[in-house]
Design an enzyme around this catalytic site. Sequence first.
Site, PDB file in Angstrom:
ATOM      1  N   PHE A 241      -6.422  27.577  35.064  1.00 49.63           N
ATOM      2  CA  PHE A 241      -5.434  26.897  35.898  1.00 49.63           C
ATOM      3  C   PHE A 241      -4.355  26.332  34.994  1.00 49.63           C
ATOM      4  O   PHE A 241      -4.638  25.564  34.086  1.00 49.63           O
ATOM      5  CB  PHE A 241      -6.042  25.773  36.743  1.00 49.63           C
ATOM      6  CG  PHE A 241      -5.016  25.149  37.651  1.00 49.63           C
ATOM      7  CD1 PHE A 241      -4.632  25.780  38.824  1.00 49.63           C
ATOM      8  CD2 PHE A 241      -4.380  23.964  37.301  1.00 49.63           C
ATOM      9  CE1 PHE A 241      -3.648  25.247  39.642  1.00 49.63           C
ATOM     10  CE2 PHE A 241      -3.393  23.416  38.119  1.00 49.63           C
ATOM     11  CZ  PHE A 241      -3.034  24.051  39.292  1.00 49.63           C
TER      12      PHE A 241
ATOM     13  N   ASP B   9      -3.904  24.804  26.450  1.00 46.27           N
ATOM     14  CA  ASP B   9      -3.597  23.901  27.557  1.00 46.27           C
ATOM     15  C   ASP B   9      -4.657  22.807  27.546  1.00 46.27           C
ATOM     16  O   ASP B   9      -5.811  23.039  27.891  1.00 46.27           O
ATOM     17  CB  ASP B   9      -3.602  24.699  28.866  1.00 46.27           C
ATOM     18  CG  ASP B   9      -3.352  23.831  30.096  1.00 46.27           C
ATOM     19  OD1 ASP B   9      -3.491  22.593  30.001  1.00 46.27           O
ATOM     20  OD2 ASP B   9      -3.047  24.404  31.161  1.00 46.27           O
TER      21      ASP B   9
ATOM     22  N   LYS C  39      -1.532  15.062  32.534  1.00 43.48           N
ATOM     23  CA  LYS C  39      -2.498  14.173  33.204  1.00 43.48           C
ATOM     24  C   LYS C  39      -2.681  12.776  32.590  1.00 43.48           C
ATOM     25  O   LYS C  39      -2.049  11.834  33.017  1.00 43.48           O
ATOM     26  CB  LYS C  39      -3.842  14.897  33.329  1.00 43.48           C
ATOM     27  CG  LYS C  39      -3.739  16.104  34.272  1.00 43.48           C
ATOM     28  CD  LYS C  39      -5.063  16.491  34.871  1.00 43.48           C
ATOM     29  CE  LYS C  39      -4.898  17.327  36.110  1.00 43.48           C
ATOM     30  NZ  LYS C  39      -4.722  18.758  35.893  1.00 43.48           N
TER      31      LYS C  39
HETATM   32  C1  LIG Z   1      -3.724  19.794  36.238  1.00 38.58           C
HETATM   33  C2  LIG Z   1      -3.549  20.900  35.288  1.00 38.58           C
HETATM   34  C3  LIG Z   1      -2.311  21.574  35.180  1.00 38.58           C
HETATM   35  C4  LIG Z   1      -1.124  21.282  36.080  1.00 38.58           C
HETATM   36  O1  LIG Z   1      -0.658  19.989  35.962  1.00 38.58           O
HETATM   37  P1  LIG Z   1       0.374  19.429  37.076  1.00 38.58           P
HETATM   38  O2  LIG Z   1       0.763  18.083  36.530  1.00 38.58           O
HETATM   39  O3  LIG Z   1      -0.369  19.365  38.363  1.00 38.58           O
HETATM   40  O4  LIG Z   1       1.508  20.364  37.122  1.00 38.58           O
HETATM   41  C5  LIG Z   1      -2.205  22.573  34.223  1.00 38.58           C
HETATM   42  N1  LIG Z   1      -3.240  22.886  33.432  1.00 38.58           N
HETATM   43  C6  LIG Z   1      -4.420  22.253  33.505  1.00 38.58           C
HETATM   44  C7  LIG Z   1      -5.527  22.652  32.582  1.00 38.58           C
HETATM   45  C8  LIG Z   1      -4.630  21.268  34.450  1.00 38.58           C
HETATM   46  O5  LIG Z   1      -5.823  20.675  34.562  1.00 38.58           O
END
Ligand SMILES: *Cc1c(COP(=O)(O)O)cnc(C)c1O
Length: 402
Positions: free
Chosen positions: A139, A224, A253
């Site tokens: 994700f 990420d 986050k």
């Molecule tokens: C939450 C998340 C995102 C996206 O972040 P947003 O602030 O919702 O755009 C991308 N990568 C990872 C691993 C995430 O947990």
Amino acid sequence: MKEKDEVIFQKDADGYLPVFNRYKIVLDHGEGIYLYDNNGKKYSDFLGGIAVNVLGHNYPPLVRTIAEQAGKIIHVSNLYYTQAQADAAERLVHLSGLDKVFFCNSGAEANEGAIKLARKWAHTIAADKSEIITALHSFHGRTLATLTATGQLKYQEGFGPLPAGFSYVPYSDYDALEALVNEKTAAVMIETIQGEGGVYVPSEDYMKKVRALCDKYNALLILDEIQSGMGRTGKFMAYELYGIKPDIVTLAKGLAGGVPIGAFVTAEKVAQALHPGDHGSTFGGNPLACAAANVVMDAIAKQGILGHVEKVGAYFKKKLEDLREKYPNLIKDVRGEGLLLGMEIAVEGRDIVNQCLEKGVIINCTAGNVLRFVPPLIIKASEIDDMLSILEPILAERAKSL
Ligand SMILES: *Cc1c(COP(=O)(O)O)cnc(C)c1O
């Protein structure tokens, strides 16, 4: 004046795009790991705004700093300097072990920027070096490029045409990756630990080999760490667990403890591909968000939070593993590092999440059947025990009916 819950639900139904599958509570305020709804009901928060509220709710130094900064300036254009942004960049460069940072406003934006940077850098090597390889069940966000990077069809369907140049491999499968990487690969982009996909932790061997493979083909490794970073695993960045360093890391986050912010951090050699005008953001790294991020980074760096997460995370995981031994027909696996923990169960998780909510515990279920625990990093062992004393009877009941 607080309105009745039903009035708020109705306003939302009338006015807000129906993209969220919301739980039927209206949250009002919080304190530490606890949240309170509009009717004064107390919840222990094991979701932390999805790994965002790393210092809990209403953390005094964060509240004070935000108020003070708001009283000076909330925002100025990136055409000017601010102390808060310069300090945040200095701290993040130091904590990440990388060289240059860019601040934006969300995780998706951080990944979008990382992809742009990787492409720009790769094009300095060869015009056809542009392919981005990502993992299935990943994700990475909801913008067009990041939902294309996200290796799950359900996020992509209906939004085509999608940006070109993305391909996918199973996560933690080195051979599959090796078969796909070549001189045209601009970057391999993976989560250091997969969060939304179901809390999957790769082996050290895999991560080290991915790093070496990227080096061999002069491809960038983008990690990420939007969910796994900011002390979540007991290290500031989860990649420290593997003894590797990425070329670009993305954060969001937890970075400012709840104030919207995102960042990508990169190595000097990659940073050189960007010049004035190549990337930007109106709000990104504004003094309010950066002042908040500085409080969070200081708390993590100086207040023993990493050691605490390591200890309390191991305690929590052991307790979840004990439950797996007690209810093996229901609980299939327990995974994770630090306070990024997942419990895979044999049934859909949503009912269990609802039952917990009823009893004043906020947890979450991801990938359909993985109960996920990402509480504030300041959580205490006794608070974990209290939560488990509510979760266990619910699990026991469910296990009986299987
Ligand atoms: C939450 C998340 C995102 C996206 O972040 P947003 O602030 O919702 O755009 C991308 N990568 C990872 C691993 C995430 O947990």
